[in-house]
Design an enzyme around this catalytic site. Structure first.
Site: not given
Ligand code: ITT
Length: 207
Positions: A11, A80-81, A165-166
């Site tokens: 990401n 993971d977020s 989602y910011d």
């Molecule tokens: P990686 O697994 O490759 O790191 P990903 O986008 O699939 O990338 P996640 O499974 O951790 O990552 O999903 C996190 C999602 O949560 C991310 O795609 C956003 O939609 C949301 N998210 C997390 N942190 C955020 C932030 O700081 N601002 C806005 N949205 C966020």
């Protein structure tokens, strides 16, 4: 030899923030792409922490043979977020990236969440971003940290900074969404900023 940290994420929004937050750490920070690593990771954990550990371990396992062992002493970090909306029983939560489909534009995902909250009063729109960071050390030791930021879902999307989602995540103390904040300011208070600061402290004792 200078310490190398490989960040297990695909990401780019995350990676940009991570570089800024870790800019003063005594190590080279490489994305998976920069290290030439590619892998399909099945994120089937039941929590942010479990998924962060799954990602970091999957990439760490690749390092022994990859590029002639060039990165076998590297530390692997993963994030993971996601967004938890209380009114929606913590949806999208650990499914934040997959909500309505991985390739669906965030303008559509955000609009959908706003629609699901139409008519819901301010006090019941509470939400938080959560970030788990996992580190796998070269000897296999695993460290984890967690960071959160509390806010609420705004009634319309605002701002164009950040990612995901910011635009719909409103922080009452600041009077704006996280997409309206300059990157440095978001990183100072965000779930990711907090989890990474905590991880920096843990790593400082190891590096
Ligand atoms: P990686 O697994 O490759 O790191 P990903 O986008 O699939 O990338 P996640 O499974 O951790 O990552 O999903 C996190 C999602 O949560 C991310 O795609 C956003 O939609 C949301 N998210 C997390 N942190 C955020 C932030 O700081 N601002 C806005 N949205 C966020």
């Amino acid at each position: 030899m200078r310490r190398q940290i490989i960040f297990a994420t695909g990401n780019e929004g995350k990676m940009r923030e991570i570089r800024d937050i870790l800019k003063d750490i005594e190590a080279d920070i490489l994305s998976m792409k920069e290290a030439g690593l590619e892998t399909d990771i099945v994120e089937d954990g039941a929590s942010f922490e479990e998924n962060a550990v799954i990602k970091a371990k999957a990439v760490s396992d690749l390092l022994v043979r990859h590029a002639g062992g060039k990165y076998k002493e590297a530390i692997v970090l993963a994030d993971d977020s996601g967004l938890e909306i209380d009114y929606l029983h913590k949806e999208p939560g650990i499914y934040s990236a997959r909500y309505l489909g991985e390739d669906t534009p965030y303008s559509v995902k955000n609009q959908n969440l706003l629609e699901r909250l139409v008519g819901v009063e301010q006090e019941r729109r509470s939400a938080r971003f959560v970030c788990a960071i996992a580190a796998v050390m070269p000897d296999g030791e695993v460290l984890t940290t967690l960071g959160t930021i509390e806010g609420r879902i705004d009634d319309q999307a605002k701002g164009s900074n950040g990612f995901g989602y910011d635009p719909i995540f409103y922080v009452p103390e600041l009077g704006c969404t996280t997409a309206e904040l300059p990157e440095e300011e978001k990183n100072r208070i965000s779930h990711r900023g907090r989890a990474l600061e905590a991880m920096k402290l843990k790593l400082d004792q190891k590096i």
